[in-house]
Design a protein around this motif. Structure first.
Motif, PDB file in Angstrom:
ATOM      1  N   ARG A  45      70.597 -86.947  18.350  1.00 37.81           N
ATOM      2  CA  ARG A  45      69.720 -85.828  18.710  1.00 37.81           C
ATOM      3  C   ARG A  45      69.871 -85.503  20.198  1.00 37.81           C
ATOM      4  O   ARG A  45      69.965 -86.381  21.050  1.00 37.81           O
ATOM      5  CB  ARG A  45      68.277 -86.205  18.394  1.00 37.81           C
ATOM      6  CG  ARG A  45      67.248 -85.143  18.798  1.00 37.81           C
ATOM      7  CD  ARG A  45      65.855 -85.523  18.347  1.00 37.81           C
ATOM      8  NE  ARG A  45      65.501 -86.870  18.782  1.00 37.81           N
ATOM      9  CZ  ARG A  45      65.018 -87.805  17.978  1.00 37.81           C
ATOM     10  NH1 ARG A  45      64.843 -87.564  16.686  1.00 37.81           N
ATOM     11  NH2 ARG A  45      64.717 -89.008  18.431  1.00 37.81           N
ATOM     12  N   TYR A  46      69.892 -84.205  20.495  1.00 37.45           N
ATOM     13  CA  TYR A  46      69.891 -83.777  21.897  1.00 37.45           C
ATOM     14  C   TYR A  46      69.165 -82.444  22.019  1.00 37.45           C
ATOM     15  O   TYR A  46      68.988 -81.728  21.024  1.00 37.45           O
ATOM     16  CB  TYR A  46      71.315 -83.684  22.461  1.00 37.45           C
ATOM     17  CG  TYR A  46      72.168 -82.585  21.870  1.00 37.45           C
ATOM     18  CD1 TYR A  46      72.289 -81.348  22.505  1.00 37.45           C
ATOM     19  CD2 TYR A  46      72.883 -82.785  20.688  1.00 37.45           C
ATOM     20  CE1 TYR A  46      73.085 -80.345  21.974  1.00 37.45           C
ATOM     21  CE2 TYR A  46      73.675 -81.795  20.148  1.00 37.45           C
ATOM     22  CZ  TYR A  46      73.775 -80.564  20.800  1.00 37.45           C
ATOM     23  OH  TYR A  46      74.554 -79.568  20.272  1.00 37.45           O
ATOM     24  N   ALA A  47      68.755 -82.124  23.202  1.00 33.46           N
ATOM     25  CA  ALA A  47      67.998 -80.898  23.455  1.00 33.46           C
ATOM     26  C   ALA A  47      68.659 -80.124  24.590  1.00 33.46           C
ATOM     27  O   ALA A  47      69.551 -80.627  25.283  1.00 33.46           O
ATOM     28  CB  ALA A  47      66.543 -81.221  23.796  1.00 33.46           C
ATOM     29  N   GLY A  48      68.217 -78.888  24.773  1.00 28.72           N
ATOM     30  CA  GLY A  48      68.796 -78.098  25.840  1.00 28.72           C
ATOM     31  C   GLY A  48      68.132 -76.749  25.981  1.00 28.72           C
ATOM     32  O   GLY A  48      67.134 -76.432  25.303  1.00 28.72           O
ATOM     33  N   LEU A  49      68.686 -75.946  26.886  1.00 28.84           N
ATOM     34  CA  LEU A  49      68.213 -74.592  27.144  1.00 28.84           C
ATOM     35  C   LEU A  49      69.366 -73.614  27.012  1.00 28.84           C
ATOM     36  O   LEU A  49      70.488 -73.906  27.440  1.00 28.84           O
ATOM     37  CB  LEU A  49      67.633 -74.477  28.549  1.00 28.84           C
ATOM     38  CG  LEU A  49      66.272 -75.121  28.817  1.00 28.84           C
ATOM     39  CD1 LEU A  49      65.951 -75.043  30.309  1.00 28.84           C
ATOM     40  CD2 LEU A  49      65.182 -74.427  28.007  1.00 28.84           C
ATOM     41  N   ARG A  50      69.095 -72.461  26.390  1.00 29.88           N
ATOM     42  CA  ARG A  50      70.044 -71.365  26.337  1.00 29.88           C
ATOM     43  C   ARG A  50      69.417 -70.166  27.019  1.00 29.88           C
ATOM     44  O   ARG A  50      68.251 -69.846  26.800  1.00 29.88           O
ATOM     45  CB  ARG A  50      70.378 -70.977  24.892  1.00 29.88           C
ATOM     46  CG  ARG A  50      71.004 -72.045  24.059  1.00 29.88           C
ATOM     47  CD  ARG A  50      71.622 -71.446  22.788  1.00 29.88           C
ATOM     48  NE  ARG A  50      70.681 -70.648  22.023  1.00 29.88           N
ATOM     49  CZ  ARG A  50      70.004 -71.094  20.965  1.00 29.88           C
ATOM     50  NH1 ARG A  50      70.134 -72.357  20.579  1.00 29.88           N
ATOM     51  NH2 ARG A  50      69.196 -70.296  20.300  1.00 29.88           N
ATOM     52  N   LEU A  51      70.193 -69.482  27.825  1.00 32.71           N
ATOM     53  CA  LEU A  51      69.733 -68.269  28.481  1.00 32.71           C
ATOM     54  C   LEU A  51      70.812 -67.218  28.363  1.00 32.71           C
ATOM     55  O   LEU A  51      71.988 -67.496  28.621  1.00 32.71           O
ATOM     56  CB  LEU A  51      69.420 -68.525  29.949  1.00 32.71           C
ATOM     57  CG  LEU A  51      69.053 -67.296  30.798  1.00 32.71           C
ATOM     58  CD1 LEU A  51      67.745 -66.675  30.312  1.00 32.71           C
ATOM     59  CD2 LEU A  51      68.966 -67.676  32.261  1.00 32.71           C
ATOM     60  N   GLY A  52      70.453 -66.031  27.935  1.00 32.83           N
ATOM     61  CA  GLY A  52      71.402 -64.938  27.836  1.00 32.83           C
ATOM     62  C   GLY A  52      70.904 -63.723  28.586  1.00 32.83           C
ATOM     63  O   GLY A  52      69.716 -63.389  28.539  1.00 32.83           O
ATOM     64  N   LEU A  53      71.796 -63.074  29.299  1.00 36.36           N
ATOM     65  CA  LEU A  53      71.491 -61.856  30.046  1.00 36.36           C
ATOM     66  C   LEU A  53      72.427 -60.756  29.581  1.00 36.36           C
ATOM     67  O   LEU A  53      73.616 -61.001  29.342  1.00 36.36           O
ATOM     68  CB  LEU A  53      71.672 -62.081  31.544  1.00 36.36           C
ATOM     69  CG  LEU A  53      70.895 -63.245  32.169  1.00 36.36           C
ATOM     70  CD1 LEU A  53      71.282 -63.407  33.629  1.00 36.36           C
ATOM     71  CD2 LEU A  53      69.397 -63.023  32.025  1.00 36.36           C
ATOM     72  N   ASN A  54      71.909 -59.531  29.470  1.00 37.12           N
ATOM     73  CA  ASN A  54      72.708 -58.425  28.972  1.00 37.12           C
ATOM     74  C   ASN A  54      72.217 -57.126  29.585  1.00 37.12           C
ATOM     75  O   ASN A  54      71.087 -56.699  29.336  1.00 37.12           O
ATOM     76  CB  ASN A  54      72.614 -58.362  27.438  1.00 37.12           C
ATOM     77  CG  ASN A  54      73.472 -57.253  26.882  1.00 37.12           C
ATOM     78  OD1 ASN A  54      74.461 -56.859  27.475  1.00 37.12           O
ATOM     79  ND2 ASN A  54      73.075 -56.750  25.725  1.00 37.12           N
ATOM     80  N   PHE A  55      73.064 -56.516  30.384  1.00 35.15           N
ATOM     81  CA  PHE A  55      72.681 -55.269  31.065  1.00 35.15           C
ATOM     82  C   PHE A  55      73.802 -54.252  30.951  1.00 35.15           C
ATOM     83  O   PHE A  55      74.953 -54.598  30.762  1.00 35.15           O
ATOM     84  CB  PHE A  55      72.385 -55.532  32.545  1.00 35.15           C
ATOM     85  CG  PHE A  55      71.215 -56.442  32.756  1.00 35.15           C
ATOM     86  CD1 PHE A  55      69.916 -55.951  32.739  1.00 35.15           C
ATOM     87  CD2 PHE A  55      71.412 -57.808  32.949  1.00 35.15           C
ATOM     88  CE1 PHE A  55      68.839 -56.793  32.944  1.00 35.15           C
ATOM     89  CE2 PHE A  55      70.338 -58.655  33.146  1.00 35.15           C
ATOM     90  CZ  PHE A  55      69.050 -58.153  33.138  1.00 35.15           C
TER      91      PHE A  55
END
Length: 774
Positions: A764-774
């Motif tokens: 098991r592992y965890a994390g963060l995803r961030l997406g930017l779209n302009f």
């Protein structure tokens, strides 16, 4: 790892990164469709919003908004519901939800596809519906082709990197040789990359996890004047791995990859375009295969005193061990690049397409052959090799308009492939030192016709004729022997189908297709005069029958598709024992007999509301050897277990095919309720299940029990999808399983010695995803 620079580290640490989920942040701004079929389909997906999270995962993944899914399975842009083939489409959002950032993990969300990782990319294997190629020699084609923007990859290891700049992935199941050639006898995977857009678009995405994975990718696209468009993308991914080397304290079984890609499209007039695409990849992996089982009398090479405790100091060998002790840095280092030039021009109502491609790839591989840190020469038996591949292709096809009742595609295809492989192993056991080359040249002509006889009734027929010449050289530096040879072959394949529209949203089809995988030579350790005299391995052929229903209900909110298939393979290319004319026997890749694979595939999606989507896919598979009477025995197999005769062999007639689970499914969901004006919540889940399988037939040491994996994500996104932030946990219930198992009893005095290749989500592992779209 040596690609990491301080600039990249700083950029990733800032965490403007998220998993490779470019579509996660897509807006509904329409893209300008290109005149090319592949790029037009990519633009259509962007326009229709299919890349948004919550869009369906499996074939005909339903409509996340109001659009339709466009694919290029027949080399022209078509609504997937109208294609009489078993096709699955995967979007970047589904890759993120399932924790897929590397090609190896695509099988998590395409149930008929299984990707078996190996200690090094060149030994990994792709199979569809239980059929793949289990061979290690250069020039041996896969049964499952891998393409990027319709251009085939000559060397399958080229695919085993991360998935940057992907607009969608099309998985075509069953023989596709008529339109796609001799390396698609069981199917193909087509990676479609992003296309230039009519307005300036900037996307940045990335990931950071609790087990030290960092990734960043971005792309910029837009116009460059009235006639030009462009897209430039870059991606970097680094993961240390999940195996600890007790010998030096390093973490291994990880990867590092840098991908660069660019496209420039020129449209000098309304009915003509020219697209130039270039790519570059640079990466490395490190290898760690923990021992998970030992027999009580196991000794390295049968040497007294070299017990597991001595040769693996500090390692506790148990079922889910994640530690090794290697005194040699097992790893790969690879670099490659290439591109294609695609032109389209209207000739009256018809469209002429030309695709010219070039690709070159180099890989260095290093392996601790004894897998220990034992002192002395016996504990320093290593293997060192290289792979070099070079490919040229040229395809020209003429296509009629899409809106006519009689539609056709005719074309020619040329390809030239060259491989080189120097290899050394030693100095104590399993000695090898050789250099081999393999070349092939093929020319093919193909055609396909779709004829709508009456409204709702469409007949499809197609054929391909190809001529191939293969040649090789092999120098054994230990015996100072040199061998060479060549062969040629002309073959044909065909496909026929009938599709009938029962209603506007329901149709049924029947397809009959043949497949072909070309002849080859088994250029591996042990090649000798007997193998040279035996000549090439004959082509492998397949015949496939498919019956499918494509249906949508409730104003297309519910999509339900079913495919029944039955495929027979003859002259199957596989490892076996061969008795030669002089009475001697050897182990080699050759034609072993027949195989049958049949089953049922279901794919569906349900859009319960504008902010709640559920989708999934299930495959039931029955894959058995129909004729395989002289197969290699597995290590430690006894006569009572079926290993008999001289030379010893086993009969696999009626046995289930390796790497072919009976059941496999995935279910995903996305809920995006409104929180405030301009802000929405995100709740995602993905559930994957795979029934038990053997990594080699009957070998009890290579049995993988059934397992299931659950991934969840929670976050927020902008109403217009200009940004999205998601916290995720993959393998929520911490279910351990193996990506592959290896029986190395021969290295330990013919006692039980089993090693594992651990998958990315072994823990098991965890994390963060961030997406930017302009």
């Amino acid at each position: 790892m040596n690609l990491r620079t301080s600039a990249a580290t700083i950029a990733i640490s800032v965490a403007l990164a998220a998993a490779a989920t470019p579509a996660t942040a897509q807006t509904q701004t329409p893209a300008t469709p290109d005149t090319t079929s592949a790029d037009a389909a990519s633009a259509q997906l962007t326009q229709d919003g299919q890349g948004a999270p919550g869009g369906p995962t499996a074939a005909v993944q339903g409509e996340a908004t109001t659009g339709e899914i466009i694919v290029t399975a027949n080399k022209r842009a078509e609504n997937i519901q109208q294609v009489p083939l078993a096709v699955a489409v995967v979007t970047p959002a589904q890759l993120a939800s399932a924790g897929v950032r590397n090609f190896t993990d695509i099988g998590k969300i395409a149930p008929s596809l299984v990707v078996r990782p190996a200690e090094q990319p060149q030994n990994s294997n792709i199979s569809l519906r239980g059929v793949g190629t289990f061979a290690f020699g250069i020039g041996v084609e896969s049964s499952v082709a891998v393409l990027v923007d319709e251009v085939p990859l000559a060397f399958q290891a080229r695919a085993f990197t991360d998935l940057p700049d992907v607009e969608r992935i099309e998985v075509l199941r069953g023989p596709q040789s008529t339109l796609y050639g001799k390396s698609a006898s069981a199917g193909l995977v087509n990676l479609i990359t992003r296309s230039p857009t009519s307005t300036l678009r900037v996307r940045a995405n990335g990931v950071a996890t609790t087990d030290d994975e960092y990734g960043l990718n971005f792309s910029v696209s837009g116009p460059a004047g009235d006639d030009f468009g462009y897209v430039v993308s870059a991606a970097y991914n680094n993961w240390d791995g999940n195996v600890k080397n007790r010998f030096n304290g390093k973490t291994v079984n990880g990867r590092e990859t840098l991908n660069l890609r660019g496209k420039v499209r020129w449209e000098p007039v309304d009915d003509a375009s020219l697209t130039l695409s270039l790519n570059y990849v640079n990466g490395n992996t490190d290898v760690g295969r923990p021992f998970v089982r030992f027999g009580p009398n196991a000794r390295l090479r049968g040497t007294a005193g070299l017990t597991p405790a001595v040769v693996l100091p500090g390692v506790s060998v148990e079922e889910y061990n994640d530690e090794i002790s290697n005194n040699y840095n097992s790893r790969t280092k690879y670099e490659g690049g290439g591109g294609y030039l695609r032109g389209e021009v209207a000739l009256g109502e018809m469209n002429l397409v030309s695709i010219t491609s070039y690709d070159r790839f180099h890989l260095d591989d290093f392996l601790d052959q004894d897998d220990t840190s034992a002192a002395g020469a016996i504990g320093n038996n290593n293997q060192i090799g290289q792979f070099d591949s070079e490919q040229y292709t040229q395809e020209v096809r003429l296509q009629s308009p899409d809106d006519k009742s009689f539609r056709y595609t005719v074309g020619v295809y040329l390809a030239s492939n060259a491989f080189e492989r120097p290899f050394q192993r030693g100095p104590v056991f399993s000695l090898a030192n050789w250099f081999a080359t393999s070349k092939s040249r093929q020319i093919a002509g193909f055609a396909q016709v779709d004829w709508t006889l009456t409204p709702g009734l469409t007949l499809t027929g197609g054929g391909r004729v190809q001529n191939e010449r293969v040649a090789y050289t092999y120098r054994d530096n230990l015996t100072n022997r040199f061998y060479s040879g060549d062969a040629s072959d002309t073959a044909g394949t065909y496909r026929a189908s009938v599709k009938y529209d029962l209603t506007r949203d329901i149709n049924a089809f029947f397809t009959y297709a043949t497949g072909y995988k070309g002849q080859t030579y088994d250029l591996t350790t042990g090649f000798n005069q007997n193998r040279a005299a035996a000549g090439p391995i004959r082509p492998e052929r397949s015949r496939d029958k498919e019956l499918g229903i494509r249906s949508q209900f409730f104003d297309r909110r519910l999509t339900a598709n079913v495919t029944l298939f039955d495929t027979n393979y003859r002259n199957l290319q596989a490892q076996t024992i061969e008795t030669l004319a002089d009475g001697t026997s050897n182990y080699r890749l050759t034609n072993v007999g027949k195989l049958n694979t049949r089953g049922i595939e279901f794919e569906g999606s349900l859009r319960l509301s504008d902010d709640l989507n559920v989708n999934g896919a299930v495959t039931y598979l029955d894959a058995t050897y129909k004729s395989f009477p002289v197969a290699q025995c597995y290590p430690l197999q006894t006569a009572a277990q079926g290993c008999t005769g001289t030379p010893a062999s086993q009969n696999l007639n009626g046995e289930r095919v390796a790497q072919a689970p009976e059941w496999k499914f995935n279910v995903s969901g996305d809920y995006s309720p409104s929180l405030t004006t301009g802000l929405r919540g995100v709740a995602q889940f993905n559930w994957q299940y795979q029934s038990s399988l053997y990594f080699a037939p009957r070998d009890p040491q290579l049995f993988q029990p059934a397992f299931h994996i659950v991934n969840v994500g929670l976050g927020v996104r902008d109403e217009e999808r200009r940004w999205e932030l998601v916290a995720f946990v993959n393998n929520v219930f911490d279910q351990q399983y193996y990506g592959a198992l290896v029986n190395t009893a021969g290295n330990f005095g013919n006692n039980i010695a089993t090693q594992a290749v651990l998958p990315r989500d072994f823990k098991r592992y965890a994390g963060l995803r961030l997406g930017l779209n302009f």
